[in-house]
Write an enzyme that holds these catalytic residues in place. Structure first.
Site, PDB file in Angstrom:
ATOM      1  N   GLU A  82      38.298  70.601  37.072  1.00  9.49           N
ATOM      2  CA  GLU A  82      38.682  72.002  36.880  1.00  9.49           C
ATOM      3  C   GLU A  82      38.759  72.351  35.393  1.00  9.49           C
ATOM      4  OE1 GLU A  82      40.386  73.974  40.406  1.00  9.49           O
ATOM      5  OE2 GLU A  82      42.018  72.554  40.022  1.00  9.49           O
TER       6      GLU A  82
ATOM      7  N   GLU B  70      40.612  67.848  46.331  1.00  9.51           N
ATOM      8  CA  GLU B  70      41.813  68.475  46.875  1.00  9.51           C
ATOM      9  C   GLU B  70      41.795  68.608  48.391  1.00  9.51           C
ATOM     10  OE1 GLU B  70      41.937  69.445  42.574  1.00  9.51           O
ATOM     11  OE2 GLU B  70      40.386  69.260  44.099  1.00  9.51           O
TER      12      GLU B  70
END
Length: 266
Positions: free
Chosen positions: A120, A140
């Protein structure tokens, strides 16, 4: 020169090098690291002698994502930074380049793990270099979590949507070669040479007019949110003033005189 116990800062000429420095945890994010990162972005933008930034990791890893225990500030790990987070509840998002974009170009030098929060943060950088054994991925969903660092918005804008959705929905690991094939990184180099390559790119940027470099970067990101017609109008607004700078005149003189230009941010 700043930094924290989990984020080291050093200069290499006109390049500021920020190193995620928690190798025993594969540079998992902690409060100390996040505070150091945000302070590093600000320091680079406030120092006219800095013309580029390189972000890398210590110990053969880039970043393995969030360390939830450390982020909560439990015990000694991060407790001293709780006041910073209380004063600016958005600090962690700014550190991760979700809510902050440095004026100076940011080059990522990735070795080893660059997963979850690491991938990210990567999406907030401008140019990306990876060692051939680097690993990428947004894990995730495999843990029942959401990649809230901006990936559901940014990733489909940076790589083809089919590849973005596969990465987001499968949570699988990607090799450096795969990451380059889909456009997530721009260079794959032999292991342990990513920083060297990133610094070489930084030197090429540093040799250019800094006002022009900053204006070009700003224009690219600004136009990405506009229609083509709006983007072209905004480009003229940003670009024309650059031609009136002393840097532009120096660049023209150096070309005529067949010498290397000396830019002074003027």
């Amino acid at each position: 020169m700043g930094g924290t116990e989990h984020l080291s800062v050093r200069r290499a000429g006109a390049t500021l090098i920020l190193t995620l420095n928690r190798p025993e945890a594969k540079n998992a994010l902690s409060l100390g690291m996040l505070v150091g990162l945000y302070d590093g972005w600000l320091a680079a933008d406030e120092d006219d002698e800095v013309r580029s930034i390189v972000l890398t990791g210590a110990g053969g890893a880039f970043c393995a994502g969030m360390d939830l225990k450390a982020l909560a500030g439990k015990g000694m790990a991060g407790e001293q930074y709780r006041d910073r987070l209380a004063a600016d509840p958005d600090l962690h998002w700014k550190a991760m380049l979700r809510h902050h974009r440095p004026r100076k170009p940011v080059i990522a030098a990735v070795e080893g793990y660059c997963v979850a929060g690491g991938t990210e943060i990567l999406q907030g950088t401008d140019i990306r270099v990876a060692g051939e054994s680097a690993t990428f991925g947004l894990f995730e969903v495999r843990r029942g979590l959401f990649p809230i660092g901006g990936s559901t918005v940014r990733l489909p804008r940076q790589i083809p949507r089919t590849h973005a959705l596969e990465m987001l929905l499968t949570g699988r690991a990607y090799t450096a070669t795969e990451a380059a094939a889909v456009g997530l990184v721009g260079h794959v180099v032999p292991d342990d040479t990513a920083l060297e390559k990133a610094l070489a790119i930084a030197e090429q940027i540093n040799a250019c007019g800094p006002l022009a470099v900053e204006a070009v970067k700003a224009s690219v990101y600004e136009a990405a949110e506009m229609t083509e017609a709006e983007g072209l109008a905004a480009e003229l607004k940003r670009g024309w003033p650059v031609f009136d700078t002393a840097d532009a005149k120096e660049g023209a003189r150096a070309f005529v005189e067949k010498r290397v230009p000396v830019f002074r941010r003027a």
